[in-house]
Design an enzyme around this catalytic site. Structure first.
Site, PDB file in Angstrom:
ATOM      1  N   ASP A   1     -48.911  10.023  62.699  1.00 50.56           N
ATOM      2  CA  ASP A   1     -47.913   9.117  62.071  1.00 50.56           C
ATOM      3  C   ASP A   1     -47.265   9.791  60.880  1.00 50.56           C
ATOM      4  O   ASP A   1     -46.077   9.517  60.760  1.00 50.56           O
ATOM      5  CB  ASP A   1     -48.840   8.102  61.643  1.00 50.56           C
ATOM      6  CG  ASP A   1     -49.927   8.243  60.756  1.00 50.56           C
ATOM      7  OD1 ASP A   1     -50.351   9.390  60.499  1.00 50.56           O
ATOM      8  OD2 ASP A   1     -50.309   7.201  60.077  1.00 50.56           O
TER       9      ASP A   1
ATOM     10  N   ASP B   1     -48.146  14.730  55.344  1.00 49.72           N
ATOM     11  CA  ASP B   1     -47.746  14.783  53.774  1.00 49.72           C
ATOM     12  C   ASP B   1     -47.755  16.120  53.140  1.00 49.72           C
ATOM     13  O   ASP B   1     -47.070  16.844  53.234  1.00 49.72           O
ATOM     14  CB  ASP B   1     -48.917  13.854  53.407  1.00 49.72           C
ATOM     15  CG  ASP B   1     -48.793  13.331  51.713  1.00 49.72           C
ATOM     16  OD1 ASP B   1     -47.813  13.566  51.199  1.00 49.72           O
ATOM     17  OD2 ASP B   1     -49.679  12.657  51.404  1.00 49.72           O
TER      18      ASP B   1
HETATM   19  C1  PRP Z   1     -53.133  10.564  57.430  1.00 53.49           C
HETATM   20  C2  PRP Z   1     -52.312  11.030  58.412  1.00 53.49           C
HETATM   21  C3  PRP Z   1     -52.639  12.624  58.564  1.00 53.49           C
HETATM   22  C4  PRP Z   1     -52.996  12.673  57.106  1.00 53.49           C
HETATM   23  C5  PRP Z   1     -51.529  13.496  56.439  1.00 53.49           C
HETATM   24  O1  PRP Z   1     -54.131  10.105  57.982  1.00 53.49           O
HETATM   25  O2  PRP Z   1     -52.462  10.450  59.632  1.00 53.49           O
HETATM   26  O3  PRP Z   1     -53.832  12.812  59.171  1.00 53.49           O
HETATM   27  O4  PRP Z   1     -53.027  11.530  56.369  1.00 53.49           O
HETATM   28  O5  PRP Z   1     -51.842  13.878  55.418  1.00 53.49           O
HETATM   29  P1  PRP Z   1     -51.861  15.446  54.491  1.00 53.49           P
HETATM   30  O6  PRP Z   1     -50.573  15.941  55.504  1.00 53.49           O
HETATM   31  O7  PRP Z   1     -51.670  15.134  52.984  1.00 53.49           O
HETATM   32  O8  PRP Z   1     -53.039  15.970  55.102  1.00 53.49           O
HETATM   33  P2  PRP Z   1     -55.212   9.039  56.981  1.00 53.49           P
HETATM   34  O9  PRP Z   1     -56.122   9.851  56.636  1.00 53.49           O
HETATM   35  O10 PRP Z   1     -54.359   8.227  56.400  1.00 53.49           O
HETATM   36  O11 PRP Z   1     -55.887   8.298  58.546  1.00 53.49           O
HETATM   37  P3  PRP Z   1     -55.478   7.166  59.405  1.00 53.49           P
HETATM   38  O12 PRP Z   1     -54.418   7.761  60.348  1.00 53.49           O
HETATM   39  O13 PRP Z   1     -56.809   6.912  60.082  1.00 53.49           O
HETATM   40  O14 PRP Z   1     -54.868   6.006  58.629  1.00 53.49           O
END
Ligand code: PRP
Length: 181
Positions: free
Chosen positions: A105, A108
């Site tokens: 999704d 970051d």
């Molecule tokens: C979000 C997204 C990625 C990660 C990106 O997951 O889906 O896996 O954060 O962040 P980064 O580039 O800083 O590593 P999240 O932890 O929010 O889990 P979810 O999809 O279950 O809500």
């Protein structure tokens, strides 16, 4: 801090149009791929679920799409900065020699995707590509090549269309800014 759902950043119509464009790109690239038209969509739970559901249907029946999922979790509060991610649920599929498309999704800092790519690359896929609905290029701590990107967004906290605040608002059809209250 608590949040409320704020203004729409990306509408459902904009998302839908972009999903169709990405699906078209994926189809074209697969058609030129000497490794054939089979594609394993590796979805990362949970945020990517809504996007994946639309994307695979937009890819259409000419491509032999298979779907599998992974769930990742951080090792405590340090993990977001360390980039060490635990696999809570691994793919059920053996990916050696396959065309694999990781679908997220949001990217970051890039730490999660960078770690995931290193793990999956070791399994010997024919082809490993990254598709993310949203991208915050300005927040990168490590470089990540995003082969298919839905929207480049500023450093805002966003919810809806799969993205959550504490488990809430994943079901909203548009992507909103979340506003502190
Ligand atoms: C979000 C997204 C990625 C990660 C990106 O997951 O889906 O896996 O954060 O962040 P980064 O580039 O800083 O590593 P999240 O932890 O929010 O889990 P979810 O999809 O279950 O809500």
């Amino acid at each position: 801090m608590n949040y409320r759902v704020g203004d729409i950043l990306i509408t459902r119509d904009q998302i839908s149009a972009r999903v169709n464009e990405i699906a078209e790109d994926i189809r074209k690239n697969l058609a030129e791929n000497k490794n054939g038209q089979e594609l394993l969509v590796a979805g990362i739970l949970k945020g990517a679920v809504v996007f994946i559901a639309d994307l695979v249907r937009a890819i259409g029946r000419d491509v032999d799409v298979r779907m599998d999922f992974m769930a990742l979790s951080s090792y405590g509060s340090d993990t977001k900065s360390s980039g060490i991610v635990r696999i809570v649920k691994d793919l059920d599929t053996y990916i050696e020699g396959k065309n694999v498309l990781i679908v997220e999704d949001i990217i970051d800092t890039g730490l999660t995707m960078s770690y995931l790519l290193s793990i999956l690359q070791r399994r010997g896929p024919a082809n490993l590509k990254v598709c993310s609905l949203l991208n915050k290029e300005g927040r990168r701590k490590v470089p990540v090549v995003v082969d298919y990107c839905g929207f480049e967004i500023p450093d805002e906290f966003v919810v809806g269309y799969g993205l959550d605040y504490s488990g809430r608002w994943r079901h909203l059809p548009d992507i909103h800014v979340a506003v502190p209250v």
